[in-house]
Design an enzyme around this catalytic site. Sequence first.
Site, PDB file in Angstrom:
ATOM      1  CG  HIS A   1      -2.074   0.918   1.112  1.00 12.10           C
ATOM      2  ND1 HIS A   1      -2.000   2.260   1.347  1.00 12.10           N
ATOM      3  CD2 HIS A   1      -3.345   0.665   0.727  1.00 12.10           C
ATOM      4  CE1 HIS A   1      -3.183   2.802   1.137  1.00 12.10           C
ATOM      5  NE2 HIS A   1      -4.015   1.861   0.755  1.00 12.10           N
TER       6      HIS A   1
ATOM      7  CG  ASP B   1      -8.350  -4.517  -2.557  1.00 16.71           C
ATOM      8  OD1 ASP B   1      -7.575  -3.582  -2.779  1.00 16.71           O
ATOM      9  OD2 ASP B   1      -9.593  -4.381  -2.545  1.00 16.71           O
TER      10      ASP B   1
HETATM   11  C1  SDX Z   1      -6.320  -0.088  -2.810  1.00 16.02           C
HETATM   12  O1  SDX Z   1      -4.547   4.476  -2.083  1.00 16.02           O
HETATM   13  C2  SDX Z   1      -5.473   3.834  -1.413  1.00 16.02           C
HETATM   14  O2  SDX Z   1      -5.834   4.198  -0.325  1.00 16.02           O
HETATM   15  C3  SDX Z   1      -6.078   2.635  -2.139  1.00 16.02           C
HETATM   16  C4  SDX Z   1      -7.029   1.783  -1.321  1.00 16.02           C
HETATM   17  C5  SDX Z   1      -8.314   2.537  -1.025  1.00 16.02           C
HETATM   18  O3  SDX Z   1      -9.001   2.156  -0.071  1.00 16.02           O
HETATM   19  O4  SDX Z   1      -8.667   3.445  -1.828  1.00 16.02           O
HETATM   20  O5  SDX Z   1      -6.421   1.386  -0.110  1.00 16.02           O
HETATM   21  C6  SDX Z   1      -7.470   0.537  -2.104  1.00 16.02           C
HETATM   22  O6  SDX Z   1      -6.084   0.236  -3.947  1.00 16.02           O
HETATM   23  C7  SDX Z   1      -5.419  -1.044  -2.051  1.00 16.02           C
HETATM   24  C8  SDX Z   1      -4.187  -1.524  -2.913  1.00 16.02           C
HETATM   25  C9  SDX Z   1      -4.672  -2.649  -3.827  1.00 16.02           C
HETATM   26  N1  SDX Z   1      -3.633  -3.001  -4.793  1.00 16.02           N
HETATM   27  C10 SDX Z   1      -2.994  -4.187  -4.728  1.00 16.02           C
HETATM   28  O7  SDX Z   1      -3.136  -5.007  -3.817  1.00 16.02           O
HETATM   29  C11 SDX Z   1      -2.082  -4.463  -5.922  1.00 16.02           C
HETATM   30  C12 SDX Z   1      -0.717  -4.979  -5.425  1.00 16.02           C
HETATM   31  N2  SDX Z   1      -0.050  -3.880  -4.724  1.00 16.02           N
HETATM   32  C13 SDX Z   1       0.926  -3.097  -5.497  1.00 16.02           C
HETATM   33  O8  SDX Z   1       0.556  -2.899  -6.843  1.00 16.02           O
HETATM   34  C14 SDX Z   1       1.386  -1.847  -4.746  1.00 16.02           C
HETATM   35  O9  SDX Z   1       1.699  -2.254  -3.474  1.00 16.02           O
HETATM   36  C15 SDX Z   1       0.472  -0.643  -4.650  1.00 16.02           C
HETATM   37  C16 SDX Z   1       0.027  -0.194  -5.992  1.00 16.02           C
HETATM   38  C17 SDX Z   1      -0.711  -0.945  -3.808  1.00 16.02           C
HETATM   39  C18 SDX Z   1       1.264   0.477  -3.977  1.00 16.02           C
HETATM   40  O10 SDX Z   1       2.214   0.889  -4.847  1.00 16.02           O
HETATM   41  P1  SDX Z   1       3.374   1.943  -4.397  1.00 16.02           P
HETATM   42  O11 SDX Z   1       3.146   2.507  -3.071  1.00 16.02           O
HETATM   43  O12 SDX Z   1       3.558   2.881  -5.519  1.00 16.02           O
HETATM   44  O13 SDX Z   1       4.590   1.031  -4.168  1.00 16.02           O
HETATM   45  P2  SDX Z   1       5.459   0.461  -5.312  1.00 16.02           P
HETATM   46  O14 SDX Z   1       4.587  -0.162  -6.347  1.00 16.02           O
HETATM   47  O15 SDX Z   1       6.391   1.506  -5.763  1.00 16.02           O
HETATM   48  O16 SDX Z   1       6.247  -0.680  -4.504  1.00 16.02           O
HETATM   49  C19 SDX Z   1       7.333  -0.375  -3.656  1.00 16.02           C
HETATM   50  C20 SDX Z   1       8.216  -1.593  -3.774  1.00 16.02           C
HETATM   51  C21 SDX Z   1       8.544  -1.929  -5.228  1.00 16.02           C
HETATM   52  O17 SDX Z   1       9.806  -2.554  -5.227  1.00 16.02           O
HETATM   53  P3  SDX Z   1      11.086  -1.652  -5.688  1.00 16.02           P
HETATM   54  O18 SDX Z   1      10.719  -0.959  -6.991  1.00 16.02           O
HETATM   55  O19 SDX Z   1      11.287  -0.666  -4.558  1.00 16.02           O
HETATM   56  O20 SDX Z   1      12.205  -2.652  -5.847  1.00 16.02           O
HETATM   57  O21 SDX Z   1       7.516  -2.746  -3.263  1.00 16.02           O
HETATM   58  C22 SDX Z   1       7.320  -3.672  -4.306  1.00 16.02           C
HETATM   59  C23 SDX Z   1       7.526  -2.953  -5.620  1.00 16.02           C
HETATM   60  O22 SDX Z   1       8.031  -3.831  -6.616  1.00 16.02           O
HETATM   61  N3  SDX Z   1       5.919  -4.126  -4.193  1.00 16.02           N
HETATM   62  C24 SDX Z   1       5.513  -5.379  -4.310  1.00 16.02           C
HETATM   63  C25 SDX Z   1       4.125  -5.330  -4.083  1.00 16.02           C
HETATM   64  N4  SDX Z   1       3.745  -4.079  -3.862  1.00 16.02           N
HETATM   65  C26 SDX Z   1       4.857  -3.320  -3.943  1.00 16.02           C
HETATM   66  N5  SDX Z   1       6.180  -6.533  -4.564  1.00 16.02           N
HETATM   67  C27 SDX Z   1       5.421  -7.651  -4.603  1.00 16.02           C
HETATM   68  N6  SDX Z   1       4.080  -7.704  -4.409  1.00 16.02           N
HETATM   69  C28 SDX Z   1       3.405  -6.552  -4.142  1.00 16.02           C
HETATM   70  N7  SDX Z   1       2.102  -6.580  -3.942  1.00 16.02           N
END
Ligand code: SDX
Length: 430
Positions: free
Chosen positions: A307, A365
């Site tokens: 998140h 989720d």
């Molecule tokens: C919702 O914003 C909100 O409040 C949203 C929400 C709401 O109520 O409105 O809470 C609802 O959207 C919840 C999130 C649902 N999405 C997912 O579950 C999809 C999987 N999660 C990722 O796509 C990600 O964690 C996000 C999109 C949720 C957050 O993305 P960020 O904060 O931009 O973080 P990032 O993608 O830049 O990740 C940081 C690091 C990365 O590694 P590096 O580039 O630093 O090497 O963490 C890794 C990412 O690769 N990473 C993950 C991961 N999530 C982040 N690695 C593996 N699995 C994951 N799920």
Amino acid sequence: MKETKGAKITIGDNTFHLPILESTEGPNVIDIRKLYAETGHFTFDPGFTSTASCESSITFIDGIEGQLLYRGYSIEELANKSNFLEVSYLLLYGNLPNQEELDDFTGRITRHTMLHEQMTNFFRGFRRDAHPMAIICGVQGAMSSFYHDSVDISDSWQREVASVRMIAKLPTIVAWAYKYSQGQPFIYPQNSLDYSSNFLRMCFAVPAEEYEVNPILSEAMDRIFILHADHEQNASTSTVRLASSSGANPFACIAAGIACLWGPAHGGANEACLQMLRQIQTVDRIPEFIKRAKDNQDPFRLMGFGHRVYKNFDPRSSVMKESADEVLNLLGIENNPTLQVAKELERIALEDEYFIEKKLYPNVDFYSGIILDAMGFPTSMFTPIFALARTVGWISQWKEMISHPDNKIGRPRQLYLGSGYRPFKPLNQR
Ligand code: SDX
């Protein structure tokens, strides 16, 4: 809003003073509204990781403490002691209602649950196998063509009517999108039922027989609605605010929010998460997927994990996990294999260095899909249910923005890396 001594920024030989505005909870902000005029520089923050886009008094998240407050009340207390319409009143008007206020609000919502009968034609224009998010996005936007008496956002009464209409009608729209996909007739709202029971009945009743709503399921449904109601300036809420800043009508702005929520990185994650858990299938295959999630070369991510704000646990996930245990136990399916895989996946991931270092925890989720699946919903209905619940949050944020004295159109700038001026070259010279 209190202003403190401020921040200094030095560019070349010049130093500029920027005021710092104090919050009541969470980080203060550096007020950069005059930065470009005074320095000729923009700030650069794709994804808005360090940017406050607005001031708001509705929802507060402390990502370190794993705290979520709706108008100051904790999500745990609201999920366990309140109900969705009471929470909707709280988000919309700022305080918990007394009995008279709650009865009046409930009555207004109840009497707006029907759609204009001609809107049924919109559903029939879609293919039966259309994703329900496509249908609810289209039908929601089309509402502005039916309710002309509540599209003038400068009129507070029309804003109020549009708000009540959307909160009241989204359950009908979402339920009818489901019925349409099943080839079953639409079930009309029943005013004698509470909000969540009405939704479940519109989804699962058929004209051929009586339908009794299971109180376990309506209570679980109501709690899921509460957990999804609002969440600060997330992507879809920011979309609603940006669309509204141009003065677009509220029905169109909420349709924009639905479109944004659809993405798998946002509200679409609950559908993607259950599909992922089913793809993993058995506990012994979890290490293979954990390995893929950690591989930067592999686009696979653990859906339902991570998140932007929560860098500890997502309090909604904790409540949802308890609810999943309770509902599946009460339904006698506590040995649901998907739930077992989810619990084991969470346990392994939370002990894994990669997830600990990147502060990745289950989000809202991760468990919601397991409950919705146990309630009988197909995965394609998970995000529409999220949209139904989030509508009150989008509307609360929209109302707050529209009534703000400094409300202006949102118009970000950019870091331009393209070509400077060059004269047009005729075709025969290229
Ligand atoms: C919702 O914003 C909100 O409040 C949203 C929400 C709401 O109520 O409105 O809470 C609802 O959207 C919840 C999130 C649902 N999405 C997912 O579950 C999809 C999987 N999660 C990722 O796509 C990600 O964690 C996000 C999109 C949720 C957050 O993305 P960020 O904060 O931009 O973080 P990032 O993608 O830049 O990740 C940081 C690091 C990365 O590694 P590096 O580039 O630093 O090497 O963490 C890794 C990412 O690769 N990473 C993950 C991961 N999530 C982040 N690695 C593996 N699995 C994951 N799920």
